[in-house]
Design an enzyme around this catalytic site. Structure first.
Site, PDB file in Angstrom:
ATOM      1  N   PHE A  16       0.813  -1.223   0.370  1.00 28.03           N
ATOM      2  CA  PHE A  16       0.076   0.206   0.032  1.00 28.03           C
ATOM      3  C   PHE A  16       0.905   0.541  -0.002  1.00 28.03           C
ATOM      4  CE2 PHE A  16      -2.038   2.707   3.665  1.00 28.03           C
ATOM      5  CZ  PHE A  16      -2.777   3.589   2.463  1.00 28.03           C
ATOM      6  N   VAL A  17       2.103   1.460   1.472  1.00 31.55           N
ATOM      7  CA  VAL A  17       2.509   2.860   0.603  1.00 31.55           C
ATOM      8  C   VAL A  17       3.865   2.753   0.362  1.00 31.55           C
ATOM      9  CG1 VAL A  17       3.758   3.752   2.453  1.00 31.55           C
ATOM     10  CG2 VAL A  17       2.593   3.197   3.380  1.00 31.55           C
ATOM     11  N   VAL A  62      13.273  -9.964   2.062  1.00 27.32           N
ATOM     12  CA  VAL A  62      14.620  -9.607   2.623  1.00 27.32           C
ATOM     13  C   VAL A  62      14.453 -10.365   4.012  1.00 27.32           C
ATOM     14  CG1 VAL A  62      13.208  -7.379   1.936  1.00 27.32           C
ATOM     15  CG2 VAL A  62      12.690  -8.070   3.988  1.00 27.32           C
ATOM     16  N   LYS A  94      11.162 -12.388  12.027  1.00 27.96           N
ATOM     17  CA  LYS A  94      12.121 -12.736  11.092  1.00 27.96           C
ATOM     18  C   LYS A  94      11.988 -11.650  10.140  1.00 27.96           C
ATOM     19  CE  LYS A  94      12.630 -17.473  10.103  1.00 27.96           C
ATOM     20  NZ  LYS A  94      12.368 -18.658   9.518  1.00 27.96           N
ATOM     21  N   TYR A 148       4.765  -8.247  15.698  1.00 32.87           N
ATOM     22  CA  TYR A 148       4.537  -6.745  15.159  1.00 32.87           C
ATOM     23  C   TYR A 148       5.547  -5.643  16.306  1.00 32.87           C
ATOM     24  CZ  TYR A 148       3.754  -2.892  11.641  1.00 32.87           C
ATOM     25  OH  TYR A 148       3.569  -1.951  11.213  1.00 32.87           O
TER      26      TYR A 148
HETATM   27  P1  NAD Z   1       1.737  -3.558   3.190  1.00 38.91           P
HETATM   28  O1  NAD Z   1       0.953  -4.507   3.605  1.00 38.91           O
HETATM   29  O2  NAD Z   1       0.759  -3.010   2.512  1.00 38.91           O
HETATM   30  O3  NAD Z   1       3.064  -3.451   2.319  1.00 38.91           O
HETATM   31  C1  NAD Z   1       4.088  -4.104   2.904  1.00 38.91           C
HETATM   32  C2  NAD Z   1       4.461  -5.171   1.690  1.00 38.91           C
HETATM   33  O4  NAD Z   1       6.029  -5.551   2.206  1.00 38.91           O
HETATM   34  C3  NAD Z   1       3.864  -5.434   1.314  1.00 38.91           C
HETATM   35  O5  NAD Z   1       4.049  -5.934  -0.737  1.00 38.91           O
HETATM   36  C4  NAD Z   1       4.779  -7.340   1.099  1.00 38.91           C
HETATM   37  O6  NAD Z   1       4.167  -7.969   0.525  1.00 38.91           O
HETATM   38  C5  NAD Z   1       6.222  -7.080   1.583  1.00 38.91           C
HETATM   39  N1  NAD Z   1       6.964  -7.881   2.739  1.00 38.91           N
HETATM   40  C6  NAD Z   1       6.024  -8.230   3.569  1.00 38.91           C
HETATM   41  N2  NAD Z   1       7.611  -9.504   3.930  1.00 38.91           N
HETATM   42  C7  NAD Z   1       8.674  -9.261   3.012  1.00 38.91           C
HETATM   43  C8  NAD Z   1       9.684 -10.208   3.206  1.00 38.91           C
HETATM   44  N3  NAD Z   1       9.568 -11.281   4.463  1.00 38.91           N
HETATM   45  N4  NAD Z   1      10.426  -9.903   2.108  1.00 38.91           N
HETATM   46  C9  NAD Z   1       9.734  -8.922   1.293  1.00 38.91           C
HETATM   47  N5  NAD Z   1       8.560  -8.154   1.022  1.00 38.91           N
HETATM   48  C10 NAD Z   1       7.827  -8.348   1.927  1.00 38.91           C
HETATM   49  O7  NAD Z   1       1.819  -2.432   4.378  1.00 38.91           O
HETATM   50  P2  NAD Z   1       1.905  -1.322   4.121  1.00 38.91           P
HETATM   51  O8  NAD Z   1       0.190  -0.168   4.997  1.00 38.91           O
HETATM   52  O9  NAD Z   1       2.204  -0.675   2.874  1.00 38.91           O
HETATM   53  O10 NAD Z   1       2.998  -0.452   5.440  1.00 38.91           O
HETATM   54  C11 NAD Z   1       4.314  -0.073   4.747  1.00 38.91           C
HETATM   55  C12 NAD Z   1       5.143  -0.181   6.068  1.00 38.91           C
HETATM   56  O11 NAD Z   1       5.172   1.139   6.421  1.00 38.91           O
HETATM   57  C13 NAD Z   1       5.530  -1.214   6.864  1.00 38.91           C
HETATM   58  O12 NAD Z   1       6.396  -2.245   7.101  1.00 38.91           O
HETATM   59  C14 NAD Z   1       4.511  -1.272   7.925  1.00 38.91           C
HETATM   60  O13 NAD Z   1       5.006  -1.531   9.316  1.00 38.91           O
HETATM   61  C15 NAD Z   1       4.511   0.700   8.080  1.00 38.91           C
HETATM   62  N6  NAD Z   1       3.047   0.930   9.034  1.00 38.91           N
HETATM   63  C16 NAD Z   1       2.231   1.032   8.107  1.00 38.91           C
HETATM   64  C17 NAD Z   1       1.430   1.880   8.882  1.00 38.91           C
HETATM   65  C18 NAD Z   1      -0.326   1.942   7.983  1.00 38.91           C
HETATM   66  O14 NAD Z   1      -1.196   2.425   8.571  1.00 38.91           O
HETATM   67  N7  NAD Z   1      -0.419   1.792   7.130  1.00 38.91           N
HETATM   68  C19 NAD Z   1       1.607   2.258  10.396  1.00 38.91           C
HETATM   69  C20 NAD Z   1       2.367   2.115  10.777  1.00 38.91           C
HETATM   70  C21 NAD Z   1       3.646   1.401  10.296  1.00 38.91           C
END
Ligand code: NAD
Ligand code: UDP
Length: 317
Positions: A16-17, A62, A94, A148
């Protein structure tokens, strides 16, 4: 690496982000190397980028080392929604710990800046309100959210130890609840859940009494904050809160979404999940002073963009 477009790694770039961040970096003329294992990422989020010669995708987890060249790294890879990160908690931990070590190792070899997408969850169920970066948090180390929360806390530790031990240039963003188009339809996060329920005339599921609070930031504002943090002065590491201080109860959110979607859905109560934080609002004075950043998007306008996205998705079937 030298002049010309910068090559920017975004781990989690199909999420998403990450996909919105990729759009912004490509729009300013730089290259994006998207690294994603598609655990929660979606091909549709980056489908519009494949024809762009400045965009490259590597399917990679990763938790394994990565050998590529780049000028800077945004480290976002990690499932972010409670139902996703709790599905395989060991893998979540992990991803935060091994994934951060691998990406920090890559940044160290390349001698480049690396930004960590940390979270307001490092504050746990906060006893200080609103939350400033100086607050150390109130986190359960053995609960269902710990994979988390503690993973992200350990990742912050790793970032600061690489900085102190190896002189690495780090930037740590503590991201608060963010919403917008491209949220995953099945991620169970409150904004996407309520919008989908409202659009389909289903009951809106309030967990608990709905008097817990969150503060929601539109994704474009968050992306602007991440870019500003990456480009901030040398030596400024954060952590810095990025979020919108506009706080509301989850009940008020439900009522606003029902109205904005023109829905006739009713509110129903479901049990409150374990360790669900009771209140959350960022103190963003550090981001304002250090980055000159503050969110600008009107909440209801952001909601309309998000409703339009899910409406179109539902129409596709
Ligand atoms: P999301 O789940 O849409 O995106 C996470 C992405 O990471 C996905 O594309 C997923 O496939 C990828 N991913 C997960 N594990 C992986 C791995 N082992 N190797 C490679 N890719 C991997 O979540 P998001 O909302 O886009 O969040 C992005 C980041 O921002 C995250 O780190 C999240 O913790 C942080 N965050 C988001 C929010 C929010 O409200 N959206 C709030 C706080 C923190
Ligand atoms: N929530 C809710 N109904 C839902 C989904 C979530 O009442 O259908 C509540 C949840 O209990 C929490 C808040 O909304 O208090 C935000 O939940 P989300 O999973 O979006 O994010 P987080 O808890 O990680 O902030």
């Amino acid at each position: 690496m030298t002049a010309g477009p910068r090559r920017v790694i975004i781990t989690g770039g199909a999420g998403f982000v990450g996909s919105h961040l990729a759009d912004a970096i490509l729009a300013r003329g730089d290259e994006v190397l998207c690294v994603d294992n598609f655990y929660t990422g979606q091909k549709r989020n980056i489908a519009h980028l494949h024809a762009n010669p400045y965009f490259e995708l590597i399917r990679h987890d990763v938790t394994f080392p990565l050998y590529v060249e780049a000028d800077e790294i945004y480290h976002l890879a990690c499932p972010a929604a409670p139902i996703h990160y709790q599905r395989d908690p060991v893998q979540t931990l992990k991803t935060s710990v091994h994934g951060s070590i691998n990406m920090l190792g890559l940044a160290k070899r390349l001698g480049v800046r690396i930004l960590q997408a940390s979270t307001s969850e490092v504050y746990g169920d906060p006893e200080v309100h609103p939350q400033p970066e100086s607050y150390w948090g109130n986190v359960n180390p053995i609960g269902v959210r710990s994979c988390y929360d503690e993973g992200k806390r350990a990742a912050e530790t790793l970032f600061f130890d690489y900085h102190r031990q190896h002189g690495l240039e780090i930037k740590v963003a503590r991201i608060f609840n963010t919403f917008g188009p491209r949220m995953h339809v099945n991620d169970g996060r409150v904004v996407s859940n309520f919008i989908l329920q409202a659009l389909q005339g289903e009951d809106i599921t309030l967990y608990g009494e709905g008097d817990q609070t969150r503060s929601f930031c539109y994704v474009d504002d968050l992306v602007a904050g991440l870019l500003a943090l990456m480009d901030s002065r040398q030596g400024f590491c954060g952590p810095v809160n990025l979020g919108n201080p506009h706080e509301m109860t989850i009940r008020a959110l439900a009522e606003t979404i029902i109205e904005a979607a023109g829905s006739r859905s009713r509110l129903v109560h479901k049990p409150l999940p374990a360790d669900d934080p009771q209140q959350r609002r960022p103190d963003i004075s550090l981001a304002e002073n250090e980055l000159g950043w503050r969110p600008g998007m009107d909440f209801k306008a952001g909601l309309q963009e998000t409703i339009a996205y899910f409406d179109a998705l539902l129409a596709e079937g």
